[in-house]
Design an enzyme around this catalytic site. Sequence first.
Site, PDB file in Angstrom:
ATOM      1  N   GLY A  25      35.404  32.788  51.718  1.00 39.61           N
ATOM      2  CA  GLY A  25      36.392  32.388  52.713  1.00 39.61           C
ATOM      3  C   GLY A  25      37.786  32.866  52.384  1.00 39.61           C
TER       4      GLY A  25
ATOM      5  N   ARG B   7      29.049  39.738  36.414  1.00 35.72           N
ATOM      6  CA  ARG B   7      29.461  40.686  37.451  1.00 35.72           C
ATOM      7  C   ARG B   7      29.562  42.085  36.873  1.00 35.72           C
ATOM      8  NH1 ARG B   7      34.105  38.033  40.729  1.00 35.72           N
ATOM      9  NH2 ARG B   7      35.243  39.469  39.409  1.00 35.72           N
TER      10      ARG B   7
ATOM     11  N   THR C 216      37.163  32.413  34.098  1.00 33.59           N
ATOM     12  CA  THR C 216      35.953  33.047  34.611  1.00 33.59           C
ATOM     13  C   THR C 216      34.989  33.247  33.460  1.00 33.59           C
ATOM     14  OG1 THR C 216      34.922  35.070  35.439  1.00 33.59           O
ATOM     15  CG2 THR C 216      37.096  35.341  34.504  1.00 33.59           C
TER      16      THR C 216
ATOM     17  N   ASP D 236      33.023  35.528  33.348  1.00 33.31           N
ATOM     18  CA  ASP D 236      32.885  36.987  33.208  1.00 33.31           C
ATOM     19  C   ASP D 236      33.893  37.571  32.200  1.00 33.31           C
ATOM     20  OD1 ASP D 236      31.139  36.557  35.289  1.00 33.31           O
ATOM     21  OD2 ASP D 236      32.534  37.238  36.831  1.00 33.31           O
TER      22      ASP D 236
END
Length: 370
Positions: free
Chosen positions: A89, A195, A149, A151
């Site tokens: 979003g 990712r 994160t 990641d």
Amino acid sequence: MSTSTMTASGPPKTIGLLTSGGDCAGLNAVIRAVVSRAVLGFGWRVVGIRQGTAGLLQRPPLTEKLDLGLATVNILRLGGTILGTTNRGDPFAFPMSDGSLADRSGEVIDGIRALGLDALIGVGGDGSFMILRRLAQQGGINLVGIPKTIDNDVGATESSVGYHTAVMVATEALDRLQPTAASHDRVMVLEVMGRDAGHIALAAGIAGGADVILIPEIPYSMQAVAAHIDRLRRHGRNFALVIVAEAVPDRTGRQVRQRQAFGKTNYGGIGHILGEAITELTGAETRVTVLGHLQRGGQPTWDDRLVAQAFGVHAVDLIGAGRFDRMVAWQNRQVVDVPLADAILAPQLVDLDGALVHTARGLGISLGDA
Ligand code: F6P
């Protein structure tokens, strides 16, 4: 800027705090630290914004008053985020029910204005920072960022909140896979998140004794992987541990993705493809574990709690010093701050000349290259 010498000056402020993007362990430790520092150190008020920017699209905006009672009791140890979050979003291209994309950034900015905030702390990854920075520039909002994160791919910081816990979970998975692999003479493949960056796979692979580590930054060949497993066998090993990052491509160079609801696409599935290829080329029995969101949940490790709280305190101090459009960061054993623009310049990928790649190679771990 010294934390201990900082004192409240000027009229009391109201600061907003939101968590944005995928959750991770340590977000509640950030919330606790921000509230403690703002309330105890400066006498300010903290408004928690629920569901990230999605909460600012609601009327009235979804908020939660974060006082010491609510925010400092017990949440230090708690996974997830008590404020909720969203990783879909984008308000600049918001997916509408008729399938179109609409620019709803003005509504988000109005939502922030309605809360009468003097400054906003956004806890996010690079994607969230790009959006929040754009909103801040458009709406004249005093923004400070805190990187989080699993990641660990946010630029200009060595650590992001949540990364250590994810590595701990992946390491523990290898610890648990090893005995069952050895009992059954199997090759175990563990697929982890990250990712486009291989930080989790590389760190957990070294810490958990993997024999093969595949990361998106290093092109691999199946022949090299199979040859390494055969070599281990010839040396008397009856099992092997393989860890693979989710964005590693298959043999044809195609990354494996899954379509999700709300138009999202996630990585996932390379582990099973790899497992089949290993069986085909080596004859070994393989089993595959996809660790998924286990890496994001649960109690934060001690180091994520430390980083989270150091970041929270420093972010509030930046507001106290009137320094905005900056992100707190961990560099050379210090908490520092950098321009937000530097942090989102490019994702921080694994350094191919760095210590961890060198260590893995030095240990005889195959990285899948020749
Ligand atoms: O960015 C964090 C992350 O956990 C990635 O490692 C993973 O690819 C993605 O988010 C999963 O997102 P979701 O929560 O939408 O499944």
